[in-house]
Structure formats: structure tokens, C-alpha cells
Write a protein that holds these residues in place. Structure first.
Motif, PDB file in Angstrom:
ATOM      1  N   PHE A  61       0.830  -1.213   0.000  1.00 21.50           N
ATOM      2  CA  PHE A  61       0.000   0.000   0.000  1.00 21.50           C
ATOM      3  C   PHE A  61       0.866   1.265   0.000  1.00 21.50           C
ATOM      4  N   SER A  62       2.017   1.212   0.654  1.00 28.79           N
ATOM      5  CA  SER A  62       2.932   2.356   0.663  1.00 28.79           C
ATOM      6  C   SER A  62       3.428   2.664  -0.744  1.00 28.79           C
ATOM      7  N   GLY A  63       3.763   1.605  -1.484  1.00 25.56           N
ATOM      8  CA  GLY A  63       4.216   1.785  -2.862  1.00 25.56           C
ATOM      9  C   GLY A  63       3.146   2.423  -3.728  1.00 25.56           C
ATOM     10  N   ILE A  64       1.899   1.977  -3.565  1.00 28.01           N
ATOM     11  CA  ILE A  64       0.767   2.552  -4.320  1.00 28.01           C
ATOM     12  C   ILE A  64       0.601   4.031  -3.991  1.00 28.01           C
ATOM     13  N   LEU A  65       0.624   4.357  -2.694  1.00 22.41           N
ATOM     14  CA  LEU A  65       0.404   5.750  -2.263  1.00 22.41           C
ATOM     15  C   LEU A  65       1.548   6.667  -2.698  1.00 22.41           C
ATOM     16  N   MET A  66       2.785   6.181  -2.633  1.00 25.57           N
ATOM     17  CA  MET A  66       3.928   6.983  -3.112  1.00 25.57           C
ATOM     18  C   MET A  66       3.774   7.273  -4.607  1.00 25.57           C
ATOM     19  N   TYR A  67       3.384   6.242  -5.357  1.00 21.05           N
ATOM     20  CA  TYR A  67       3.211   6.389  -6.805  1.00 21.05           C
ATOM     21  C   TYR A  67       2.101   7.396  -7.127  1.00 21.05           C
ATOM     22  N   VAL A  68       0.960   7.274  -6.443  1.00 21.46           N
ATOM     23  CA  VAL A  68      -0.190   8.146  -6.734  1.00 21.46           C
ATOM     24  C   VAL A  68       0.106   9.596  -6.363  1.00 21.46           C
ATOM     25  N   TYR A  69       0.682   9.817  -5.196  1.00 22.30           N
ATOM     26  CA  TYR A  69       1.011  11.195  -4.779  1.00 22.30           C
ATOM     27  C   TYR A  69       2.061  11.811  -5.700  1.00 22.30           C
ATOM     28  N   GLY A  70       3.063  11.015  -6.088  1.00 27.10           N
ATOM     29  CA  GLY A  70       4.087  11.515  -7.005  1.00 27.10           C
ATOM     30  C   GLY A  70       3.519  11.836  -8.371  1.00 27.10           C
ATOM     31  N   ASN A  71       2.647  10.954  -8.880  1.00 31.38           N
ATOM     32  CA  ASN A  71       2.017  11.172 -10.181  1.00 31.38           C
ATOM     33  C   ASN A  71       1.148  12.424 -10.188  1.00 31.38           C
ATOM     34  N   TYR A  72       0.394  12.607  -9.107  1.00 35.79           N
ATOM     35  CA  TYR A  72      -0.484  13.791  -9.018  1.00 35.79           C
ATOM     36  C   TYR A  72       0.351  15.071  -9.117  1.00 35.79           C
ATOM     37  N   ALA A  73       1.486  15.080  -8.438  1.00 33.88           N
ATOM     38  CA  ALA A  73       2.355  16.260  -8.454  1.00 33.88           C
ATOM     39  C   ALA A  73       2.899  16.538  -9.851  1.00 33.88           C
ATOM     40  N   LEU A  74       3.297  15.474 -10.572  1.00 32.06           N
ATOM     41  CA  LEU A  74       3.859  15.655 -11.911  1.00 32.06           C
ATOM     42  C   LEU A  74       2.800  16.066 -12.931  1.00 32.06           C
ATOM     43  N   LEU A  75       1.590  15.527 -12.777  1.00 31.10           N
ATOM     44  CA  LEU A  75       0.511  15.823 -13.741  1.00 31.10           C
ATOM     45  C   LEU A  75      -0.106  17.198 -13.543  1.00 31.10           C
ATOM     46  N   THR A  76      -0.162  17.671 -12.290  1.00 34.46           N
ATOM     47  CA  THR A  76      -0.852  18.940 -11.998  1.00 34.46           C
ATOM     48  C   THR A  76       0.088  20.068 -11.589  1.00 34.46           C
ATOM     49  N   GLY A  77       1.295  19.711 -11.142  1.00 30.75           N
ATOM     50  CA  GLY A  77       2.222  20.733 -10.636  1.00 30.75           C
ATOM     51  C   GLY A  77       1.870  21.189  -9.224  1.00 30.75           C
ATOM     52  N   GLU A  78       0.904  20.502  -8.593  1.00 31.43           N
ATOM     53  CA  GLU A  78       0.457  20.872  -7.244  1.00 31.43           C
ATOM     54  C   GLU A  78       0.956  19.864  -6.208  1.00 31.43           C
ATOM     55  N   THR A  79       1.190  20.361  -5.001  1.00 28.61           N
ATOM     56  CA  THR A  79       1.576  19.489  -3.891  1.00 28.61           C
ATOM     57  C   THR A  79       0.329  19.078  -3.110  1.00 28.61           C
ATOM     58  N   ALA A  80       0.501  18.147  -2.175  1.00 30.16           N
ATOM     59  CA  ALA A  80      -0.644  17.486  -1.531  1.00 30.16           C
ATOM     60  C   ALA A  80      -1.545  18.414  -0.717  1.00 30.16           C
ATOM     61  N   THR A 216       4.831   2.655  11.195  1.00 28.66           N
ATOM     62  CA  THR A 216       6.196   2.913  10.738  1.00 28.66           C
ATOM     63  C   THR A 216       6.394   2.604   9.254  1.00 28.66           C
ATOM     64  N   THR A 217       5.652   1.639   8.686  1.00 30.21           N
ATOM     65  CA  THR A 217       5.848   1.299   7.267  1.00 30.21           C
ATOM     66  C   THR A 217       4.878   2.019   6.325  1.00 30.21           C
ATOM     67  N   MET A 218       3.692   2.390   6.840  1.00 34.18           N
ATOM     68  CA  MET A 218       2.750   3.199   6.041  1.00 34.18           C
ATOM     69  C   MET A 218       2.711   4.603   6.634  1.00 34.18           C
ATOM     70  N   ALA A 219       3.867   5.238   6.682  1.00 35.90           N
ATOM     71  CA  ALA A 219       3.974   6.561   7.305  1.00 35.90           C
ATOM     72  C   ALA A 219       3.356   7.626   6.405  1.00 35.90           C
ATOM     73  N   ALA A 220       2.326   8.306   6.914  1.00 35.27           N
ATOM     74  CA  ALA A 220       1.629   9.340   6.131  1.00 35.27           C
ATOM     75  C   ALA A 220       2.592  10.428   5.664  1.00 35.27           C
ATOM     76  N   ALA A 221       3.607  10.718   6.480  1.00 35.26           N
ATOM     77  CA  ALA A 221       4.592  11.749   6.128  1.00 35.26           C
ATOM     78  C   ALA A 221       5.305  11.410   4.813  1.00 35.26           C
ATOM     79  N   THR A 222       5.508  10.137   4.567  1.00 40.21           N
ATOM     80  CA  THR A 222       6.204   9.697   3.344  1.00 40.21           C
ATOM     81  C   THR A 222       5.451  10.106   2.090  1.00 40.21           C
TER      82      THR A 222
END
Length: 423
Positions: A61-80, A216-222
Motif C-alpha cells: 500500500f505504501s508503494g501505491i500511495l507513493m506512486y499516486v502522490y508523485g504522479n499527481y504532483a507531476l501531472l498537476t504541478g500541485e503538492t498534496a 512505521t511502514t505506512m507513514a503518512a509523512a512519506t
């Protein structure tokens, strides 16, 4: 001569691969600190490999969330958080709650990290200079002051690439230290297989340990910090494939390193009937089982994990505040310097009062799970709004994975509440 040249060429290639690692290095820095090491060692020494399934799900799930948040930033130029505030109905409230929740969790974690790291350095000094044993409190506090002062000084350099290179060094040392230790002490293959079957230890502290694992493994901060680190790397919409690869590698490495630590603790401590309650227990019990070399490796691995986590934990509050305000991080601003200084002073609480850093570390990981559902709900709403859909349609697999992650995080948060009530 040819052998020397080929070995030099191999190490040059290895170094290039390590240094080419992107924002995922911060994900490893956030995730595998002394919080993760402590949780893995306590779990491995107490329950064997029983919680391996929790680690696997969390990393997926961490890998999925990192990918989605990173993709959103690249596609829109906006941060979370900036996007939450801009696009969601109650986005401002959600963003502020997230900032408070994550900062509280990370700063509590920071206290434990500094406490454990200082104690480990003390134990290394004590091996060579036994006389310092009579002045443990004073020496540990002095070490903590020196470590946090050096870290604050490095933060004042204020460049993303500089932070990234330091983390690469710490994470590499940590990974190799634990990997070599695994060749000396390891669990039975049947126990590893059983660990992939979902079950919760039916003993005191079992529920808290599950919550700490996820914390510790699904850290929201990440996930929340990833858009800013993607920006800092200079990536654009052209780097979508690279961003995806980076997220996958980061998640796999988090699982591999964390599972290795748990396996070492299982092989060295669980089969011997030893449990971990103090910092020295985490490494001291290894010596008669695996020898001084493994003990030294484990010292350096745990210390590197701690030092690699101090940076991201101190950075998180100014990152989130900057994200909320403008979506841009200025590491040279007065605001950045003041918030990081406060975080460094906050970190000294455990060393000053001489508290048990192991207990503080596990408790702080449990607190981290409560913000997680909000962070997942926020990104689900963002990637499925009309504006986003017109630019980029999210696949059914990603949406399904995010809803599964939300369900998983809600169960773990409920489990964490029960654990804290019992505690």
C-alpha cells in the motif's frame, strides 16, 4: 591489473546506481529509522516472523500511495496539502488536522530516535572506555546534544541534493549492515512461510505491535512529502515512468530491509527465548550468538537507521507548513530555520529526562496510524475529481488498491485505539 580495473568499474557502477536513486531515498529514510528497527526487532524477538504479512501489506500500500502522490504532483504541478486546501470542500480543516497529527507523531518519534541513537553511541564508547559507565546519563545527554547540533548545522545548508546524498550514505550502510547480519543469524524457512498467513499475536502488546508496524511502514509523512521531494529533484511530466519506478523500488527496499531486521531478531533472539526491553538488549544479546563482528554490524546498522531518520523527521513540519501555504519549500527561509530548531529542541526531551526510548518509539509509531485514513481519503478525492479525470484517468487497479488501503488503515487505526486503551 585487469581484475583491479574490473572491480573498480563494478564499484563505480554500483555507486552510480545508488546515487541515481530519487525521492524514494526519503521514503526509506522516513520509514526505516530506529522506529522501524525497534518495531522489527521487538516483533522478531517476541513473535518470530508472525507479523511478516502486516509488513508485506503495508509496503504494498505504501508503494501505491507513493506512486499516486508523485504522479499527481507531476501531472498537476500541485503538492498534496495545497491541493487539499484548493480543491476539497473541507480541505483546509483536513490539511490542518494532518499537519498537527503528523508533526506530533514525527516529533514524538524523533525523541525516541535521538534517545536510541545516543544510547547506541554510548554503548560503542563504553566497549572501549568502560569508565564512562559511571556517567551514563551525562554522556548520553552530551552525545544527544552533539548529534542534534550537527544535524541542525547540516540542515542549514538548505539544499535538496545535499540532504539526498547524506541519506544515501546512511541508508546504504544500514542496508548492508543488516544484510550481512542475516547471513550469520536467520529464521527457519517454515517460520517465514507461516508469517505470510494473517494472524495477530494473542498476547499482551500484540495489537499495539501491529499498529506500530503499520505506523512505521505506512507513514503518512512519506506520501505527503513526496510531491515536494519530486519537485526538489526537478522532475516534470516527462519523468512519469521514472517516478513510478522510483516508488516501486522504494517500497521493495523498505520491505526487504525491514524483513531482514525482523529475520535477524527472530534468528538471534526469538529462538533463544530473549525479548527486548532496553536499547542494549537490541544488540547485546547478539554477541554470544553471532560474535562481536555481527554485534558491531548491528550497532552500525541501527545507528545509521537512526541518523537517516533524524533528517526527514526534523524536516517534516516545515515541509507540511510550506506545502499548505504555497506548495513550495524554501529551505533557506527564516520560517524553515525556526521550525527545525524547535523540532531539534523537542527531540532532546527523552535524553534530558532519561526516559526509556524503546517504549517512546513504539508508542509514537502507534500515533502515526490515526492520520493515515485522512491522507488516503484526500488523495482518492483528488485523483477522482472532474478536473483531474479530464487530464488523466486513474486506472481501476489503482482506485481499488487505494480503497483497500483505506479499509486496511481504518482497521489498524481501530486496533491502535484498543491497544492504547489497554496500555
Amino acid at each position: 591489473m585487469e581484475r583491479i580495473a574490473s572491480s573498480k568499474s563494478f564499484f563505480k557502477k554500483l555507486l552510480a546506481v545508488i546515487l541515481a536513486f530519487g525521492p524514494g531515498i526519503f521514503a526509506i529514510g522516513y520509514t526505516i529509522g530506529t522506529g522501524s528497527v525497534t518495531s522489527m526487532i521487538v516483533a522478531g524477538s517476541t513473535y518470530g516472523m508472525q507479523l511478516l504479512w502486516v509488513l508485506l501489506l503495508s509496503c504494498f500500500f505504501s508503494g501505491i500511495l507513493m506512486y499516486v502522490y508523485g504522479n499527481y504532483a507531476l501531472l498537476t504541478g500541485e503538492t498534496a496539502l495545497y491541493a487539499f486546501k484548493k480543491h476539497l470542500k473541507y480541505g483546509k480543516v483536513i490539511a490542518i488536522l494532518i499537519i498537527i497529527g503528523i508533526s506530533f507523531g514525527q516529533w514524538n518519534s524523533l525523541m525516541g530516535i535521538l534517545g536510541i541513537s545516543s544510547n547506541i553511541i554510548f554503548e560503542i564508547i563504553h566497549i572501549y572506555f568502560p569508565v564512562v559507565g559511571d556517567y551514563q546519563y551525562e554522556v548520553v545527554l552530551t552525545i544527544a546534544l552533539v548529534v542534534i547540533a550537527i544535524m541542525y548545522g547540516l540542515l542549514m545548508v538548505g539544499k535538496y541534493t545535499f540532504f539526498e546524498k547524506i541519506l544515501v550514505v546512511f541508508v546504504t550502510i544500514m542496508a548492508f549492515s543488516f544484510l550481512i547480519s542475516l547471513f550469520m543469524v536467520y529464521p527457519l524457512p517454515i517460520d517465514v512461510a507461516k508469517g505470510l498467513v494473517p494472524s495477530i499475536p494473542k498476547v499482551e502488546g500484540g495489537k499495539m505491535m501491529v499498529a506500530a508496524f503499520v505506523g512505521t511502514t505506512m507513514a503518512a509523512a512519506t506520501f505527503l512529502s513526496r510531491p515536494l521531494f519530486v519537485q526538489g529533484k526537478g522532475w516534470t511530466i516527462k519523468n512519469l515512468k521514472q517516478q513510478k519506478k522510483d516508488a516501486i523500488i522504494a517500497a521493495c527496499l523498505v520491505f526487504f530491509i525491514s524483513a531482514t531486521i525482523m529475520a535477524v531478531a527472530c534468528g538471534a533472539l526469538f529462538y533463544q527465548g530473549q525479548s527486548v526491553t532496553k536499547v542494549l538488549d537490541m544488540v547485546g544479546v547478539l554477541e554470544p550468538v553471532a560474535g562481536k563482528f555481527a554485534l558491531t554490524l548491528f550497532f552500525f546498522g541501527t545507528l545509521s537507521a537512526g541518523l537517516s531518520s533524524i533528517f526527514p523527521c526534523v524536516l517534516i513540519a516545515p515541509i507540511l507548513v510550506a506545502d499548505y501555504q504555497s506548495g513550495k519549500l524554501d529551505t533557506t527561509s527564516r520560517q524553515f530555520k525556526i521550525i527545525t530548531l524547535f523540532a531539534c529542541l523537542f527531540a532532546l526531551i527523552v535524553p534530558i529526562f532519561g526516559a526509556n526510548p524503546i517504549e517512546m518509539q513504539i508508542l509514537s509509531q502507534v500515533f502515526n496510524v490515526f492520520v493515515l485514513p485522512l491522507v488516503i481519503i484526500g488523495i482518492i478525492l483528488l485523483i477522482n475529481n472532474k478536473k483531474m479525470k479530464s487530464k488523466h484517468k486513474t486506472s481501476s487497479f489503482i482506485n481499488l488498491s487505494l480503497f483497500c488501503a483505506l479499509f486496511f488503515s481504518c482497521i489498524i487505526s481501530y486496533n491502535g485505539i484498543l491497544a492504547l486503551i489497554n496500555f
